[in-house]
Design an enzyme around this catalytic site. Structure first.
Site, PDB file in Angstrom:
ATOM      1  N   HIS A 212     -12.280 -15.911  32.729  1.00  0.00           N
ATOM      2  CA  HIS A 212     -11.458 -15.133  31.836  1.00  0.00           C
ATOM      3  C   HIS A 212      -9.899 -15.789  31.857  1.00  0.00           C
ATOM      4  O   HIS A 212      -9.579 -16.463  32.561  1.00  0.00           O
ATOM      5  CB  HIS A 212     -11.243 -13.846  32.527  1.00  0.00           C
ATOM      6  CG  HIS A 212     -11.954 -12.855  31.897  1.00  0.00           C
ATOM      7  ND1 HIS A 212     -11.800 -12.607  30.734  1.00  0.00           N
ATOM      8  CD2 HIS A 212     -12.835 -11.886  32.608  1.00  0.00           C
ATOM      9  CE1 HIS A 212     -12.591 -11.418  30.335  1.00  0.00           C
ATOM     10  NE2 HIS A 212     -13.211 -11.041  31.465  1.00  0.00           N
TER      11      HIS A 212
ATOM     12  N   CYS B  41     -16.827 -13.927  28.389  1.00  0.00           N
ATOM     13  CA  CYS B  41     -17.031 -12.909  29.282  1.00  0.00           C
ATOM     14  C   CYS B  41     -17.805 -11.835  28.362  1.00  0.00           C
ATOM     15  O   CYS B  41     -18.932 -11.908  27.822  1.00  0.00           O
ATOM     16  CB  CYS B  41     -15.839 -11.977  29.841  1.00  0.00           C
ATOM     17  SG  CYS B  41     -16.279 -10.927  31.183  1.00  0.00           S
TER      18      CYS B  41
HETATM   19  N1  GLN Z   1     -17.619  -5.203  29.411  1.00  0.00           N
HETATM   20  C1  GLN Z   1     -18.208  -6.428  30.154  1.00  0.00           C
HETATM   21  C2  GLN Z   1     -18.931  -6.219  31.500  1.00  0.00           C
HETATM   22  O1  GLN Z   1     -18.210  -5.650  32.096  1.00  0.00           O
HETATM   23  C3  GLN Z   1     -17.478  -7.527  29.974  1.00  0.00           C
HETATM   24  C4  GLN Z   1     -16.014  -7.268  30.424  1.00  0.00           C
HETATM   25  C5  GLN Z   1     -14.909  -8.281  30.428  1.00  0.00           C
HETATM   26  O2  GLN Z   1     -15.048  -8.964  29.235  1.00  0.00           O
HETATM   27  N2  GLN Z   1     -14.342  -8.500  31.326  1.00  0.00           N
HETATM   28  O3  GLN Z   1     -19.807  -6.929  31.934  1.00  0.00           O
END
Ligand code: GLN
Length: 245
Positions: free
Chosen positions: A199, A97
């Site tokens: 994730h 992510c």
């Molecule tokens: N900040 C990034 C986004 O929202 C990644 C978020 C995350 O790792 N969940 O796209």
């Protein structure tokens, strides 16, 4: 195999750890231990210089936009050359992510452009519109496997990622949003460099993929010994089911 050790470098484990992404390392430790493979993990925080020859696998979890800004600058200023050198000699990378977004060229956040470490050809933009959230399943075809497999997990991102024309996705979306919500592509795979929006317990839900990573990171030419994966298969089935497969 007992003399083998998987040497992992956990990049920014405190800052880049949404959904306890770093828990994936516990799974790698266990599966290595069960097979008599050693396991070492070294944390690399902001400012820490990394030795390109000292690690087989680099791991970078997800992060909030604010933490990503800090890590992105540090990746570029302090760790970029070593990471490129490590990948050039065959080290594996798994980035999730927010970490995945930093593997590419840039992450555009309104007026701000966060630099990426440039290991793969992709760009991410924080577009207007809803976050892309939910359970996801993708079909993956990785080198060395006997055919396509399914990765099942969970995604939650505001950024939309576009791959360069010659870049290969990690997989094809079966259920869920993937890189941008419409291309049908998820993640990136260039050799042993993997980025994905999946994730949390990605590896516990997909142990076949954990084993692929270990084999790739250690450049083993024989497959890892099978384990009794009854519970792990149930976890995988449950994650697929959650995604609607
Ligand atoms: N900040 C990034 C986004 O929202 C990644 C978020 C995350 O790792 N969940 O796209």
């Amino acid at each position: 195999m007992a003399d083998r050790t998987l040497r992992v470098c956990a990049l920014y484990p405190d800052l880049m750890n949404i959904y306890a992404d770093r828990g994936n390392l516990l799974l790698l430790e266990r599966r290595c231990g069960w097979r008599g493979i050693g396991f070492q993990v070294t944390a690399a925080a902001l400012g820490d210089v990394i030795d390109p020859d000292a690690h087989d696998l680099f791991y970078l979890g997800g992060g909030q936009d604010r933490d990503q800004v800090l890590c992105a600058q540090d990746l570029v200023d302090v760790k970029r050359e070593a990471l490129h050198a490590a990948v050039d000699r065959g080290a594996a990378v798994l980035a999730v992510c927010g970490g995945y977004q930093l593997l590419g060229h840039s992450y555009e956040l309104g007026e701000q452009s966060i630099p990426g470490v440039g290991l793969v050809d992709l760009r991410t933009v924080r577009a207007e519109g809803p976050r892309l959230i939910g359970n996801i399943a993708i079909e993956v075809d990785l080198p060395g496997l006997d055919g396509p497999r399914v990765l099942a997990g969970f995604e939650n991102h505001g950024g939309r990622t576009t791959l360069g024309t010659d870049e290969r996705p990690l997989g094809r979306v079966l259920r869920g949003h993937g890189n941008d919500g419409h291309s049908g592509l998820e993640g990136v795979q260039r050799g042993h460099v993997i980025g994905t929006y999946m994730h949390g317990p990605l590896l516990p839900k997909n142990v076949w993929f954990a084993d692929w990573l270990v084999q790739a990171a250690l450049a083993l030419d024989v497959p890892l010994a099978p384990l009794d994966d009854e519970l792990e298969r149930a976890a995988h089935a449950s994650a697929r089911h959650a995604a609607g497969l």
